[in-house]
Design an enzyme around this catalytic site. Structure first.
Site, PDB file in Angstrom:
ATOM      1  N   GLY A 129      -5.329  -5.043   7.349  1.00 31.80           N
ATOM      2  CA  GLY A 129      -6.422  -4.019   7.465  1.00 31.80           C
ATOM      3  C   GLY A 129      -7.278  -4.193   8.577  1.00 31.80           C
ATOM      4  O   GLY A 129      -7.888  -3.488   9.441  1.00 31.80           O
ATOM      5  N   THR A 179       0.919  -1.215  -0.116  1.00 32.48           N
ATOM      6  CA  THR A 179       0.048   0.078   0.030  1.00 32.48           C
ATOM      7  C   THR A 179       0.939   1.420   0.081  1.00 32.48           C
ATOM      8  O   THR A 179       2.043   1.274   0.459  1.00 32.48           O
ATOM      9  CB  THR A 179      -0.681  -0.041   1.227  1.00 32.48           C
ATOM     10  OG1 THR A 179      -1.743  -1.097   1.172  1.00 32.48           O
ATOM     11  CG2 THR A 179      -1.577   1.199   1.698  1.00 32.48           C
ATOM     12  N   GLY A 222     -10.745  -2.538   3.530  1.00 33.79           N
ATOM     13  CA  GLY A 222      -9.748  -2.866   4.494  1.00 33.79           C
ATOM     14  C   GLY A 222      -9.516  -1.353   5.414  1.00 33.79           C
ATOM     15  O   GLY A 222     -10.756  -0.408   5.323  1.00 33.79           O
TER      16      GLY A 222
HETATM   17  N1  ASP Z   1      -3.913  -2.265   4.876  1.00 36.49           N
HETATM   18  C1  ASP Z   1      -4.377  -2.502   3.562  1.00 36.49           C
HETATM   19  C2  ASP Z   1      -5.521  -3.322   3.685  1.00 36.49           C
HETATM   20  O1  ASP Z   1      -5.977  -4.180   4.626  1.00 36.49           O
HETATM   21  C3  ASP Z   1      -3.213  -3.586   3.027  1.00 36.49           C
HETATM   22  C4  ASP Z   1      -1.826  -3.009   3.046  1.00 36.49           C
HETATM   23  O2  ASP Z   1      -1.444  -1.983   3.587  1.00 36.49           O
HETATM   24  O3  ASP Z   1      -0.938  -3.772   2.649  1.00 36.49           O
HETATM   25  O4  ASP Z   1      -6.337  -3.266   2.669  1.00 36.49           O
END
Ligand code: ASP
Length: 323
Positions: free
Chosen positions: A244, A190, A220
């Site tokens: 998330g 991300t 998420g």
């Molecule tokens: N936090 C993001 C989610 O859960 C994914 C990530 O940060 O890699 O959608």
């Protein structure tokens, strides 16, 4: 005598208001996701690509801050470069969900006004972070999802693309591998950015394709204000990355600010505790980047690595990946 006393208070007044009208140096911190980021996995050629991408994103945001621009414009500029870069799990090159589609989430928050905007589960908006900004600036809402968000972005005149724009061979291969193995290994990061501008205003933003192989419709933490993104001029600006579901349940981004305000913790104490104690105790993998109102920076993560970097006024850009 009266005039002298008057003069004294006038000078004192000017001095105090000078202190209040902050003249802070700017700060910009970005992340490109946390995960199994090790030197065995990311060989020098790949490291160089990430280095360049993170440096470019910091450079784009710094240009705005150095010219006296706002923290909001800086975080959007930094993230848009990463959204357009397939190295990251946001915009082009985002991971695929279990149905083989890209569903993108993003959010933004203005620490000065307390306003926020987000989009979730969008499939055709080229720059989800820009759409989040429009939701904040030009709608009466905070979070728009799916078709409603896409129609809104279209009406706002944003770039709309065919869903195939987000496709990359690499992400598709990852999808096939994960489908086969049903594990989350190897997911890309991300992206997020937090900034403090010269006027002392804070902003945070996050953009993602979510977790690879996520269920259709899953949303998420990234577009959830308080979970993946938070900014408040009284405390700090935070952007998270990681698993998330845990970041939502633990309201991570807001928790950093709350611990500072209610417990009097420093940015470092608050964010270290949350990432390395609270989340780690739940086996919740991830990290965050944060900057506080005084320009202090924190970038804790409990994974082997996190793509990250920062720049402060008058100093060179710093980029890091591993522990
Ligand atoms: N936090 C993001 C989610 O859960 C994914 C990530 O940060 O890699 O959608």
């Amino acid at each position: 005598m009266k005039t002298i006393i008057h003069l004294f208070f006038m000078i004192l007044g000017v001095y105090i208001s000078g202190l209040n009208a902050q003249n802070t140096g700017y700060v910009l911190v970005i992340h490109g996701g946390a995960g199994t980021i090790t030197s065995e996995r990311y060989l020098p050629a790949k490291q160089a690509e990430y280095n360049q991408a993170l440096t470019d994103a910091l450079g784009a945001g710094e240009e705005i801050l150095a010219a006296g621009g706002s923290a909001l414009d800086a975080v959007v500029a930094a993230i848009q470069l990463m959204e357009a870069n397939p190295l990251f799990n946001s915009g082009k090159g985002a991971v695929f969900n279990a149905e083989g589609r890209n569903e993108l989430d993003a959010s933004i928050m203005d620490g000065k006004s307390g306003k926020a905007g987000a989009v979730a589960g969008v499939t055709t908006i080229k720059s989800p972070v820009e759409a989040a900004r429009r939701v904040m600036d030009s709608s009466a809402h905070v979070l728009l999802a799916g078709r409603g968000a896409e129609d809104f972005a279209l009406r706002q005149g944003l770039d709309i693309v065919d869903p195939s724009y987000f496709y990359t061979d690499e992400s598709w291969q990852e999808y096939l591998n994960v489908k086969e193995r049903m594990e989350r290994e190897g997911r890309k990061g991300t992206v997020g950015a937090v900034a403090l501008d010269k006027a002392g205003n804070l902003a945070a933003a996050t953009s993602t394709g979510g977790m690879v192989f996520k269920k259709y419709g899953r949303i998420g933490d990234s577009p959830i204000i308080g979970a993946g993104t938070y900014a408040d001029n009284k405390s700090c600006a935070v952007s998270c990355t990681g698993h998330g579901e845990y970041f939502i349940r633990n309201v991570v981004a807001y928790d950093v600010a709350a611990r500072m305000l209610y417990l009097g913790e420093s940015l470092k104490q608050a964010s270290d505790y949350i990432v390395n104690n609270k989340l780690a105790a739940q086996n919740a993998a991830g990290g965050l980047i944060a900057v506080d109102k005084d320009g202090n920076i924190a970038m804790p993560f409990n994974t082997p690595g996190m793509f990250r970097g920062y720049v402060t006024e008058g100093k060179p850009i710093q980029v890091l990946m591993f522990r």
